[in-house]
Write a protein that holds these residues in place. Structure first.
Motif, PDB file in Angstrom:
ATOM      1  N   GLY A  80       0.856  -1.196   0.000  1.00 62.06           N
ATOM      2  CA  GLY A  80       0.000   0.000   0.000  1.00 62.06           C
ATOM      3  C   GLY A  80       0.881   1.231   0.000  1.00 62.06           C
ATOM      4  O   GLY A  80       0.885   2.017   0.945  1.00 62.06           O
ATOM      5  N   ASP A 102       0.280  -0.948  -4.917  1.00 60.49           N
ATOM      6  CA  ASP A 102      -0.891  -0.159  -4.523  1.00 60.49           C
ATOM      7  C   ASP A 102      -2.029  -0.457  -5.498  1.00 60.49           C
ATOM      8  O   ASP A 102      -1.806  -0.837  -6.650  1.00 60.49           O
ATOM      9  CB  ASP A 102      -0.571   1.344  -4.546  1.00 60.49           C
ATOM     10  CG  ASP A 102      -1.532   2.139  -3.665  1.00 60.49           C
ATOM     11  OD1 ASP A 102      -1.144   2.478  -2.523  1.00 60.49           O
ATOM     12  OD2 ASP A 102      -2.676   2.392  -4.095  1.00 60.49           O
ATOM     13  N   ASP A 130      -2.772  -6.050  -5.208  1.00 61.57           N
ATOM     14  CA  ASP A 130      -3.558  -6.169  -3.981  1.00 61.57           C
ATOM     15  C   ASP A 130      -2.725  -6.942  -2.967  1.00 61.57           C
ATOM     16  O   ASP A 130      -2.369  -8.101  -3.218  1.00 61.57           O
ATOM     17  CB  ASP A 130      -4.855  -6.924  -4.290  1.00 61.57           C
ATOM     18  CG  ASP A 130      -5.652  -7.253  -3.039  1.00 61.57           C
ATOM     19  OD1 ASP A 130      -5.305  -6.747  -1.950  1.00 61.57           O
ATOM     20  OD2 ASP A 130      -6.617  -8.022  -3.153  1.00 61.57           O
TER      21      ASP A 130
HETATM   22  C1  LIG Z   1      -3.312   5.763   3.980  1.00 59.66           C
HETATM   23  S1  LIG Z   1      -2.659   5.417   2.393  1.00 59.66           S
HETATM   24  C2  LIG Z   1      -0.954   5.166   2.812  1.00 59.66           C
HETATM   25  C3  LIG Z   1      -0.035   5.291   1.631  1.00 59.66           C
HETATM   26  C4  LIG Z   1       1.447   5.173   1.968  1.00 59.66           C
HETATM   27  N1  LIG Z   1       1.729   4.007   2.763  1.00 59.66           N
HETATM   28  C5  LIG Z   1       1.908   6.407   2.699  1.00 59.66           C
HETATM   29  O1  LIG Z   1       2.166   6.322   3.892  1.00 59.66           O
HETATM   30  O2  LIG Z   1       2.018   7.475   2.072  1.00 59.66           O
HETATM   31  C6  LIG Z   1      -3.227   3.755   2.095  1.00 59.66           C
HETATM   32  C7  LIG Z   1      -2.837   3.220   0.729  1.00 59.66           C
HETATM   33  O3  LIG Z   1      -3.106   1.810   0.702  1.00 59.66           O
HETATM   34  C8  LIG Z   1      -3.613   1.485  -0.581  1.00 59.66           C
HETATM   35  N2  LIG Z   1      -4.343   0.204  -0.440  1.00 59.66           N
HETATM   36  C9  LIG Z   1      -5.490  -0.016   0.249  1.00 59.66           C
HETATM   37  N3  LIG Z   1      -5.827  -1.314   0.188  1.00 59.66           N
HETATM   38  C10 LIG Z   1      -4.868  -1.933  -0.556  1.00 59.66           C
HETATM   39  C11 LIG Z   1      -4.652  -3.280  -0.967  1.00 59.66           C
HETATM   40  N4  LIG Z   1      -5.506  -4.259  -0.643  1.00 59.66           N
HETATM   41  N5  LIG Z   1      -3.550  -3.565  -1.706  1.00 59.66           N
HETATM   42  C12 LIG Z   1      -2.688  -2.568  -2.059  1.00 59.66           C
HETATM   43  N6  LIG Z   1      -2.841  -1.278  -1.698  1.00 59.66           N
HETATM   44  C13 LIG Z   1      -3.916  -0.964  -0.954  1.00 59.66           C
HETATM   45  C14 LIG Z   1      -4.454   2.680  -0.963  1.00 59.66           C
HETATM   46  O4  LIG Z   1      -4.675   2.727  -2.351  1.00 59.66           O
HETATM   47  C15 LIG Z   1      -3.603   3.835  -0.432  1.00 59.66           C
HETATM   48  O5  LIG Z   1      -2.700   4.282  -1.400  1.00 59.66           O
END
Ligand SMILES: C[S@@+](CC[C@H](N)C(=O)[O-])C[C@H]1O[C@@H](n2cnc3c(N)ncnc32)[C@H](O)[C@@H]1O
Length: 289
Positions: A80, A102, A130
């Motif tokens: 993510g 992501d 995912d």
């Molecule tokens: C709160 S943001 C945090 C982004 C990054 N870790 C940061 O700190 O800047 C959560 C991220 O998780 C991604 N996300 C949510 N569920 C996910 C999944 N099942 N697999 C991959 N990415 C996911 C979202 O698209 C989003 O970009």
């Protein structure tokens, strides 16, 4: 599943919901201008000013790098990754080789573009995927981390099992993010605020574990828990500062009935109202050899 941007999601994912959270122009503007593309909270040491949120974000990334405690050149998964801010910090400051995944195609494209601009393409790679199910060989990584993303998981136990599979024996896992206290310890008024917030922000994981049960989920996935840290005192200054900055703008948007386009602002204000019932946890765990 991992691949080119724009892949198809499977299983219980609410991809449309996540697109609504991260894709609205208001939300993207908020994260680009206010958070300089980092979609996470910050870490403030005692005695430091709470108002310096960007410094707090860099300090939080520093905490992550130190908890990972991996030598330069180690291969690490960022589950993510958003726009790759954390991945670039891990690469630049700790010499790690980071693969970020992501679900938002626009995040992956932005992450690639910003890494190219920072000349960090050699040490960072980004793909659409995912984190519940990644098409990568077992044992691919020396470390896995998730910065405020497990709360989005529709099946946190499955995501943790996937992190376990992807780590080599002896590999390290660091999870940073919020967890609610058990419902039984929460007044009804706070519960009434929490549930619509979790739904609007697509945070099903935060409904599936609490401050008390997340550690058990991690060990249940086969990890040895090295440390379970309630880091709330270090996070609270950011909660307070963001509330201070955005309380009034959010009140105006609320009056105009436009809050659904500004979910980043909603987070900063509602997290404050829930602050006594949300803990910020840092879990460090090891896949035993
Ligand atoms: C709160 S943001 C945090 C982004 C990054 N870790 C940061 O700190 O800047 C959560 C991220 O998780 C991604 N996300 C949510 N569920 C996910 C999944 N099942 N697999 C991959 N990415 C996911 C979202 O698209 C989003 O970009």
């Amino acid at each position: 599943m991992i691949g080119e941007v724009g892949g198809q999601a499977r299983g219980g994912l609410d991809l449309d919901g996540l697109r609504r959270v991260y894709g609205t122009p208001g939300h993207r503007l908020f994260y680009t201008l206010v958070c300089r593309r980092a979609r996470h909270w910050g870490w403030t040491e005692p005695g430091q000013s709470k108002w310096r949120c960007w410094r707090a974000q860099r300090q939080l990334e520093g905490v992550l790098g130190r908890k990972l405690a991996l030598p330069p050149g180690s291969r690490v998964l960022d589950a993510g990754c958003g726009s790759g801010v954390v991945a670039r910090q891990m690469a630049a400051r700790f010499g790690l080789r980071v693969t970020g995944v992501d679900l938002m195609d626009f995040h992956v494209r932005e992450a690639r573009r910003l890494s190219a601009r920072a000349a960090l393409e050699e040490r960072t790679a980004f793909a659409w995927g995912d984190f519940h199910e990644l098409d990568l060989p077992a044992g691919s990584f020396d470390g896995v981390y998730s910065m405020e993303t497990l709360c989005h998981a529709h099946d946190p136990a499955r995501a943790l099992a996937e992190f376990h599979r992807l780590l080599r024996p002896g590999g390290r896992l660091v999870l940073l993010g919020p967890a609610a206290v058990p419902r039984a310890e929460m007044p009804d008024t706070q519960q009434a605020l929490l549930d619509p917030y979790l739904d609007a922000m697509v945070l099903p994981g935060a409904r599936r574990y609490t401050t008390r049960t997340l550690g058990g989920l991690i060990t249940g996935a086969g990890f040895r828990l090295e440390e379970e840290l309630d880091a709330t005192p270090y996070y609270l200054p950011t909660t307070e500062a963001l509330y201070g900055y955005f309380r009034l703008p959010y009140a105006v948007l609320r009056r105009l009935g436009a809050t659904e386009h500004w979910l980043g602002l909603r987070s900063t204000v509602e997290m404050y109202e829930l602050r006594h019932h949300i803990a910020w946890m840092v879990h460090t765990a090891v896949k035993e050899g």
